[in-house]
Design a protein around this motif. Structure first.
Motif, mmCIF file in Angstrom:
data_model
loop_
_atom_site.group_PDB
_atom_site.id
_atom_site.type_symbol
_atom_site.label_atom_id
_atom_site.label_comp_id
_atom_site.label_asym_id
_atom_site.label_seq_id
_atom_site.Cartn_x
_atom_site.Cartn_y
_atom_site.Cartn_z
ATOM 1 N N GLU A 57 -17.012 -15.340 4.578
ATOM 2 C CA GLU A 57 -17.063 -16.157 3.367
ATOM 3 C C GLU A 57 -17.917 -17.410 3.614
ATOM 4 O OE1 GLU A 57 -14.286 -19.478 1.276
ATOM 5 O OE2 GLU A 57 -13.294 -17.926 2.460
ATOM 6 N N PHE A 58 -17.716 -18.049 4.765
ATOM 7 C CA PHE A 58 -18.496 -19.238 5.134
ATOM 8 C C PHE A 58 -19.987 -18.914 5.161
ATOM 9 C CE2 PHE A 58 -20.712 -21.288 8.696
ATOM 10 C CZ PHE A 58 -20.662 -22.621 8.296
ATOM 11 N N LEU A 59 -20.327 -17.786 5.772
ATOM 12 C CA LEU A 59 -21.730 -17.374 5.830
ATOM 13 C C LEU A 59 -22.254 -17.048 4.437
ATOM 14 C CD1 LEU A 59 -24.255 -16.552 7.424
ATOM 15 C CD2 LEU A 59 -23.231 -14.275 7.696
ATOM 16 N N GLY A 60 -21.465 -16.304 3.660
ATOM 17 C CA GLY A 60 -21.888 -15.918 2.319
ATOM 18 C C GLY A 60 -22.128 -17.110 1.412
ATOM 19 N N ASP A 61 -21.339 -18.150 1.583
ATOM 20 C CA ASP A 61 -21.518 -19.380 0.802
ATOM 21 C C ASP A 61 -22.908 -19.957 1.038
ATOM 22 O OD1 ASP A 61 -20.509 -21.712 -0.781
ATOM 23 O OD2 ASP A 61 -20.760 -22.735 1.129
ATOM 24 N N ALA A 62 -23.322 -20.011 2.303
ATOM 25 C CA ALA A 62 -24.653 -20.531 2.639
ATOM 26 C C ALA A 62 -25.753 -19.603 2.116
ATOM 27 C CB ALA A 62 -24.779 -20.692 4.155
ATOM 28 N N VAL A 63 -25.550 -18.295 2.228
ATOM 29 C CA VAL A 63 -26.550 -17.325 1.753
ATOM 30 C C VAL A 63 -26.697 -17.420 0.232
ATOM 31 C CG1 VAL A 63 -27.110 -14.870 1.563
ATOM 32 C CG2 VAL A 63 -26.181 -15.763 3.703
ATOM 33 N N LEU A 64 -25.590 -17.592 -0.477
ATOM 34 C CA LEU A 64 -25.644 -17.731 -1.933
ATOM 35 C C LEU A 64 -26.413 -18.983 -2.341
ATOM 36 C CD1 LEU A 64 -22.105 -16.574 -3.076
ATOM 37 C CD2 LEU A 64 -24.272 -15.734 -3.979
ATOM 38 N N ASP A 65 -26.152 -20.086 -1.656
ATOM 39 C CA ASP A 65 -26.898 -21.311 -1.960
ATOM 40 C C ASP A 65 -28.400 -21.077 -1.808
ATOM 41 O OD1 ASP A 65 -24.949 -23.028 -2.789
ATOM 42 O OD2 ASP A 65 -24.754 -24.103 -0.894
ATOM 43 N N LEU A 66 -28.780 -20.401 -0.725
ATOM 44 C CA LEU A 66 -30.202 -20.156 -0.461
ATOM 45 C C LEU A 66 -30.801 -19.179 -1.473
ATOM 46 C CD1 LEU A 66 -32.761 -20.382 1.259
ATOM 47 C CD2 LEU A 66 -31.830 -18.605 2.755
ATOM 48 N N THR A 67 -30.137 -18.054 -1.688
ATOM 49 C CA THR A 67 -30.721 -17.024 -2.556
ATOM 50 C C THR A 67 -30.748 -17.465 -4.027
ATOM 51 O OG1 THR A 67 -28.554 -15.916 -2.581
ATOM 52 C CG2 THR A 67 -30.222 -15.054 -1.074
ATOM 53 N N VAL A 68 -29.659 -18.052 -4.505
ATOM 54 C CA VAL A 68 -29.650 -18.535 -5.892
ATOM 55 C C VAL A 68 -30.663 -19.664 -6.058
ATOM 56 C CG1 VAL A 68 -28.260 -19.688 -7.675
ATOM 57 C CG2 VAL A 68 -27.284 -17.802 -6.356
ATOM 58 N N GLY A 69 -30.757 -20.538 -5.058
ATOM 59 C CA GLY A 69 -31.762 -21.599 -5.104
ATOM 60 C C GLY A 69 -33.175 -21.043 -5.169
ATOM 61 N N TYR A 70 -33.441 -20.007 -4.403
ATOM 62 C CA TYR A 70 -34.773 -19.379 -4.408
ATOM 63 C C TYR A 70 -35.068 -18.743 -5.766
ATOM 64 C CZ TYR A 70 -38.525 -16.103 -3.328
ATOM 65 O OH TYR A 70 -39.710 -15.392 -3.355
ATOM 66 N N ILE A 71 -34.072 -18.027 -6.329
ATOM 67 C CA ILE A 71 -34.261 -17.390 -7.633
ATOM 68 C C ILE A 71 -34.571 -18.431 -8.704
ATOM 69 C CG2 ILE A 71 -33.096 -16.080 -9.462
ATOM 70 C CD1 ILE A 71 -31.496 -14.702 -7.141
ATOM 71 N N LEU A 72 -33.826 -19.536 -8.698
ATOM 72 C CA LEU A 72 -34.053 -20.597 -9.685
ATOM 73 C C LEU A 72 -35.410 -21.260 -9.481
ATOM 74 C CD1 LEU A 72 -30.500 -22.243 -9.711
ATOM 75 C CD2 LEU A 72 -31.521 -20.848 -11.513
ATOM 76 N N PHE A 73 -35.786 -21.461 -8.229
ATOM 77 C CA PHE A 73 -37.086 -22.067 -7.913
ATOM 78 C C PHE A 73 -38.226 -21.203 -8.456
ATOM 79 C CE2 PHE A 73 -40.732 -22.198 -4.987
ATOM 80 C CZ PHE A 73 -41.067 -23.541 -5.061
ATOM 81 N N GLY A 143 -27.901 -6.093 6.341
ATOM 82 C CA GLY A 143 -29.250 -5.771 5.866
ATOM 83 C C GLY A 143 -30.220 -6.930 5.846
ATOM 84 N N GLY A 144 -29.771 -8.105 6.312
ATOM 85 C CA GLY A 144 -30.659 -9.252 6.351
ATOM 86 C C GLY A 144 -30.817 -9.939 5.001
ATOM 87 N N TYR A 145 -31.726 -10.900 4.980
ATOM 88 C CA TYR A 145 -31.941 -11.712 3.784
ATOM 89 C C TYR A 145 -32.345 -10.855 2.588
ATOM 90 C CZ TYR A 145 -34.130 -15.105 0.656
ATOM 91 O OH TYR A 145 -34.473 -15.835 -0.450
ATOM 92 N N GLY A 146 -33.168 -9.849 2.803
ATOM 93 C CA GLY A 146 -33.660 -9.025 1.699
ATOM 94 C C GLY A 146 -32.547 -8.305 0.957
ATOM 95 N N ALA A 147 -31.587 -7.756 1.703
ATOM 96 C CA ALA A 147 -30.476 -7.041 1.076
ATOM 97 C C ALA A 147 -29.607 -7.996 0.270
ATOM 98 C CB ALA A 147 -29.635 -6.333 2.140
ATOM 99 N N ALA A 148 -29.361 -9.178 0.833
ATOM 100 C CA ALA A 148 -28.547 -10.168 0.131
ATOM 101 C C ALA A 148 -29.261 -10.662 -1.124
ATOM 102 C CB ALA A 148 -28.234 -11.340 1.062
ATOM 103 N N LEU A 149 -30.556 -10.934 -1.007
ATOM 104 C CA LEU A 149 -31.327 -11.436 -2.148
ATOM 105 C C LEU A 149 -31.355 -10.406 -3.277
ATOM 106 C CD1 LEU A 149 -33.177 -13.544 -3.478
ATOM 107 C CD2 LEU A 149 -35.108 -12.444 -2.302
ATOM 108 N N GLU A 150 -31.540 -9.143 -2.932
ATOM 109 C CA GLU A 150 -31.601 -8.098 -3.956
ATOM 110 C C GLU A 150 -30.288 -8.015 -4.733
ATOM 111 O OE1 GLU A 150 -32.244 -3.261 -4.304
ATOM 112 O OE2 GLU A 150 -32.882 -4.303 -2.480
ATOM 113 N N PHE A 151 -29.162 -8.077 -4.020
ATOM 114 C CA PHE A 151 -27.860 -8.032 -4.680
ATOM 115 C C PHE A 151 -27.641 -9.266 -5.555
ATOM 116 C CE2 PHE A 151 -23.324 -9.324 -4.466
ATOM 117 C CZ PHE A 151 -22.781 -8.309 -5.245
ATOM 118 N N VAL A 152 -27.941 -10.425 -5.028
ATOM 119 C CA VAL A 152 -27.742 -11.669 -5.786
ATOM 120 C C VAL A 152 -28.644 -11.704 -7.011
ATOM 121 C CG1 VAL A 152 -27.967 -14.188 -5.690
ATOM 122 C CG2 VAL A 152 -26.925 -12.961 -3.774
ATOM 123 N N GLN A 153 -29.877 -11.250 -6.852
ATOM 124 C CA GLN A 153 -30.815 -11.231 -7.977
ATOM 125 C C GLN A 153 -30.313 -10.281 -9.075
ATOM 126 O OE1 GLN A 153 -34.734 -11.218 -6.550
ATOM 127 N NE2 GLN A 153 -35.483 -12.132 -8.440
#
Length: 253
Positions: A57-73, A143-153
């Motif tokens: 959960e701690f890791l996912g919180d940081a990944v969500l901040d990064l991926t959602v921030g990237y999508i919004l950017f 799956g790394g950043y790409g797998a997380a980003l795809e799901f979040v997107q």
């Protein structure tokens, strides 16, 4: 006999494969997905260890901040940093993440202790939001950043498209902070007024104050959500002339 992560994967393989299908990703190490679904109450009762989803959960919180921030950017390249932060906060908070968890029926797959399950833990925003973050952490580990980003997107993209302005208003704490900072160069304070109920079903009452004036109160199953409710109540009664009578008096003095 205490269960192990391996035996849990074997016992729950059908449900885990079903969840993989729902989230659109096939794990190389499915035990990571299983771990993201283990609540601490289950670990205490059945595993006899600290093997639960809070680290993921701690890791996912940081990944969500990064991926959602990237999508919004990428989606709003001309938007100022403050507004981007507010939109991200409106998405990546307890109530927003719990709603995302409900959309994929995540509560169905959680492993909870008997008491937590009996108290409708599968519906609690705090548990659902934590599990959703843990699943994102599992995706990142497998799956790394790409797998997380795809799901979040895929999960957050439609919501971002639907209503930028509504999302900004949803984060009441940021909105209230911005209003008070702009007018008085000070922010509000959140005070925990009361805690009630058993440990597995706590209800928190929080007030939001500005210069000793209570602007609003909120009650919820987590302090974070109670703070959001208090801020929302304050915004509903907020006027440009006087958000808090004491504030104008002190400012004048």
């Amino acid at each position: 006999m205490a269960a192990t992560l391996e035996t849990l994967v074997q016992d729950n393989e059908e449900q885990l494969r079903e969840l993989e299908s729902v989230i659109g990703y096939q794990f190389k190490d499915i035990s990571l997905l299983q771990l993201s679904l283990i609540h601490s109450s289950f670990a205490f009762e059945r595993l006899g260890s600290g093997l639960h989803n809070e680290t993921q959960e701690f890791l996912g919180d940081a990944v969500l901040d990064l991926t959602v921030g990237y999508i919004l950017f990428k989606r709003f390249p001309e938007m100022r940093e403050g507004k981007l932060t507010r939109i991200r906060s409106a998405l990546v908070n307890e109530s927003g993440l719990a709603e995302m968890a409900r959309k994929i029926n995540l509560g169905k797959y959680l492993l909870l202790g008997k008491g937590e399950d009996a108290s409708r833990g599968r519906e609690k925003p705090s548990i659902l939001s934590c599990a959703f973050e843990a699943v994102v952490g599992a995706l990142f580990l497998d799956g790394g950043y790409g797998a997380a980003l795809e799901f979040v997107q895929r999960t957050f993209g439609p919501l971002i498209d639907e209503g930028r302005d509504r999302l900004m208003l949803a984060d009441a704490k940021s909105s209230l902070q911005e209003k008070l900072q702009e007018k008085y160069n000070e922010g509000p304070q959140y005070v925990l007024e009361d805690e009630e109920g058993p440990a597995h079903a706590r209800i928190f009452t929080v007030s939001v104050r500005f210069r000793d004036e209570v602007l609003g109160t909120g009650r919820a199953s987590s302090k974070k959500e109670a703070e959001q409710q208090a801020a929302r109540a304050a915004l509903n009664s907020f006027t440009e002339e006087s958000p808090a009578p004491a504030a104008d008096n002190q400012a004048a003095g």
